[in-house]
Design an enzyme around this catalytic site. Structure first.
Site, PDB file in Angstrom:
ATOM      1  N   LYS A 197       0.856  -1.194   0.000  1.00 41.55           N
ATOM      2  CA  LYS A 197       0.000   0.000   0.000  1.00 41.55           C
ATOM      3  C   LYS A 197       0.885   1.234   0.000  1.00 41.55           C
ATOM      4  O   LYS A 197       1.690   1.441   0.916  1.00 41.55           O
ATOM      5  CB  LYS A 197      -0.902  -0.018   1.232  1.00 41.55           C
ATOM      6  CG  LYS A 197      -1.805   1.204   1.320  1.00 41.55           C
ATOM      7  CD  LYS A 197      -2.813   1.067   2.447  1.00 41.55           C
ATOM      8  CE  LYS A 197      -3.663   2.307   2.574  1.00 41.55           C
ATOM      9  NZ  LYS A 197      -4.668   2.188   3.637  1.00 41.55           N
ATOM     10  N   LYS A 250      -2.026  -1.608  -3.932  1.00 42.02           N
ATOM     11  CA  LYS A 250      -2.916  -0.442  -3.896  1.00 42.02           C
ATOM     12  C   LYS A 250      -2.108   0.835  -3.966  1.00 42.02           C
ATOM     13  O   LYS A 250      -1.144   0.949  -3.216  1.00 42.02           O
ATOM     14  CB  LYS A 250      -3.707  -0.498  -2.591  1.00 42.02           C
ATOM     15  CG  LYS A 250      -4.602   0.679  -2.361  1.00 42.02           C
ATOM     16  CD  LYS A 250      -5.252   0.593  -1.011  1.00 42.02           C
ATOM     17  CE  LYS A 250      -5.981   1.895  -0.778  1.00 42.02           C
ATOM     18  NZ  LYS A 250      -6.159   2.214   0.581  1.00 42.02           N
TER      19      LYS A 250
HETATM   20  C1  PBG Z   1      -7.823   3.106   5.258  1.00 41.78           C
HETATM   21  C2  PBG Z   1      -7.994   3.057   3.786  1.00 41.78           C
HETATM   22  C3  PBG Z   1      -7.798   4.067   2.830  1.00 41.78           C
HETATM   23  C4  PBG Z   1      -8.225   3.537   1.605  1.00 41.78           C
HETATM   24  C5  PBG Z   1      -8.639   2.239   1.850  1.00 41.78           C
HETATM   25  N1  PBG Z   1      -8.464   1.950   3.201  1.00 41.78           N
HETATM   26  C6  PBG Z   1      -7.348   5.460   2.957  1.00 41.78           C
HETATM   27  C7  PBG Z   1      -5.965   5.798   3.321  1.00 41.78           C
HETATM   28  O1  PBG Z   1      -5.093   4.949   3.478  1.00 41.78           O
HETATM   29  O2  PBG Z   1      -5.760   7.009   3.511  1.00 41.78           O
HETATM   30  C8  PBG Z   1      -8.253   4.259   0.304  1.00 41.78           C
HETATM   31  C9  PBG Z   1      -9.187   3.710  -0.726  1.00 41.78           C
HETATM   32  C10 PBG Z   1      -9.466   4.607  -1.876  1.00 41.78           C
HETATM   33  O3  PBG Z   1      -8.849   5.669  -2.066  1.00 41.78           O
HETATM   34  O4  PBG Z   1     -10.368   4.251  -2.643  1.00 41.78           O
HETATM   35  N2  PBG Z   1      -6.518   3.243   5.689  1.00 41.78           N
END
Ligand code: PBG
Length: 327
Positions: A197, A250
């Site tokens: 991520k 992601k």
């Molecule tokens: C929670 C989370 C996030 C997303 C999914 N789970 C936000 C972040 O990390 O700030 C983002 C998903 C998206 O942008 O569609 N941590």
């Protein structure tokens, strides 16, 4: 070398039936996961400005949404909660009557095993400071956060979640959650780890949707810097070792190389998250009349599949089935 004129690549592009035969990266609706935002305060669906077509739903509203998702042939949802109250410790995240716990029980009571319910396990939507972990001395403290993540996962499992998806990027989160689930008797609840991520600007619209932007600083001390592919492979490897059943990359579109590399290195199901900013870009360009929306969605989802993703989490999930794969 023979080549042209004996070889003619266009022979297999001549008709739509031939082109279809050659089209390999096909998306099936059961590859897709629809995200759902549940808002404990909402009385009616609240439109999300930067994500046209997406809403924050009241808890009872999830049933109608899941019904639409299933009608579209999509079999899985991932739930994100917006709690009525936030605090320093993010305690609403593991409350028995928390927004996600209630939504999951409702869905499972109505639809049982017909739908795969995935829950996002993180703290940013529940903490007053908006960070994904607990703070100590103004810093996000890794080890302090792990126990809470385990508690959140167990409370989601108790409500009936099939898969928990830890997204806080704390080291050791998969191991802690696996142990917590096993100790609580949930050995069959699976873990989809947000392994690779990245700290990405493409989460902007999500943070509006979930009201989860950090109140100070940024997420760069826990989410990855986007310049390094080998770091992502190490994250994935560690998560597999710690017990992840599915690993995730992601965002998806700016990270197709990471998906592809992971596909070639690991023999586990790979999910890719086609995130909010990627959704917003297509919606915005389509609204301006600058792009053909359906064609763009089809092309990017196919690219994510072609790169090697088995599962795609996308806000487009429930709207694409009827015209998907029309080459
Ligand atoms: C929670 C989370 C996030 C997303 C999914 N789970 C936000 C972040 O990390 O700030 C983002 C998903 C998206 O942008 O569609 N941590």
């Amino acid at each position: 070398m023979e080549g042209f004129p004996k070889v003619r690549m266009r022979r297999l592009r001549r008709t739509s039936a031939l082109r279809n035969m050659m089209f390999k990266a096909r998306i099936h609706p059961s590859d897709l996961v629809q995200p759902i935002f549940v808002d404990e305060n909402a009385k009616i669906p609240i439109p999300i400005n930067s994500m046209p077509g997406c809403y924050r739903l009241p808890i009872e509203g999830v049933l109608k949404e899941v019904n639409e998702v299933l009608e579209a042939g999509v079999k899985a949802v991932i739930l994100f909660g917006v709690p009525a109250r936030k605090d320093e410790a993010g305690s609403a995240a593991f409350a028995d009557d928390g927004v996600i716990q209630r939504a999951v029980s409702l869905i499972k009571r109505e639809y049982g095993d017909e739908v795969v319910v995935i829950t996002d396990v993180c703290l940013c939507e529940y903490t007053s400071h908006g960070h994904c972990g607990l703070l100590k001395g103004g810093m996000v403290d890794n080890d302090l956060t792990l126990e809470t993540l385990g508690k959140i996962a167990v409370s989601h499992a108790q409500a009936g979640a099939d898969i928990v998806a830890p997204s806080s990027m704390m080291d050791g989160q998969v191991r802690s959650i696996r142990s917590a689930l096993d100790d609580a008797g949930f050995k069959d609840v699976a873990i989809m780890a947000y392994s690779a991520k990245y700290a990405s600007c493409f989460y902007g619209p999500f943070r509006e949707a979930a009201n989860s932007a950090p109140q100070f600083g940024d997420r760069k001390s826990y989410q990855m810097a986007f310049g390094s592919p080998s770091e992502a492979m190490r994250e994935i490897e560690l998560d597999i070792m710690e017990g992840a059943d599915i690993v995730m990359v992601k965002p998806a579109l700016a990270y197709l190389d990471i998906i592809s590399l992971a596909r070639s290195m690991f023999n586990v199901p790979i999910a890719a998250y086609n995130v909010s900013g990627e959704y917003a870009m297509i919606k915005a360009a389509a609204r301006m009349g600058w792009i053909n929306e359906k064609a763009a969605i089809f092309e990017v989802l196919t690219a994510i599949k072609r790169a090697g993703a088995d599962i795609i989490i996308t806000y487009f999930a429930k709207e694409v089935n009827s015209w998907l794969n029309q080459t």
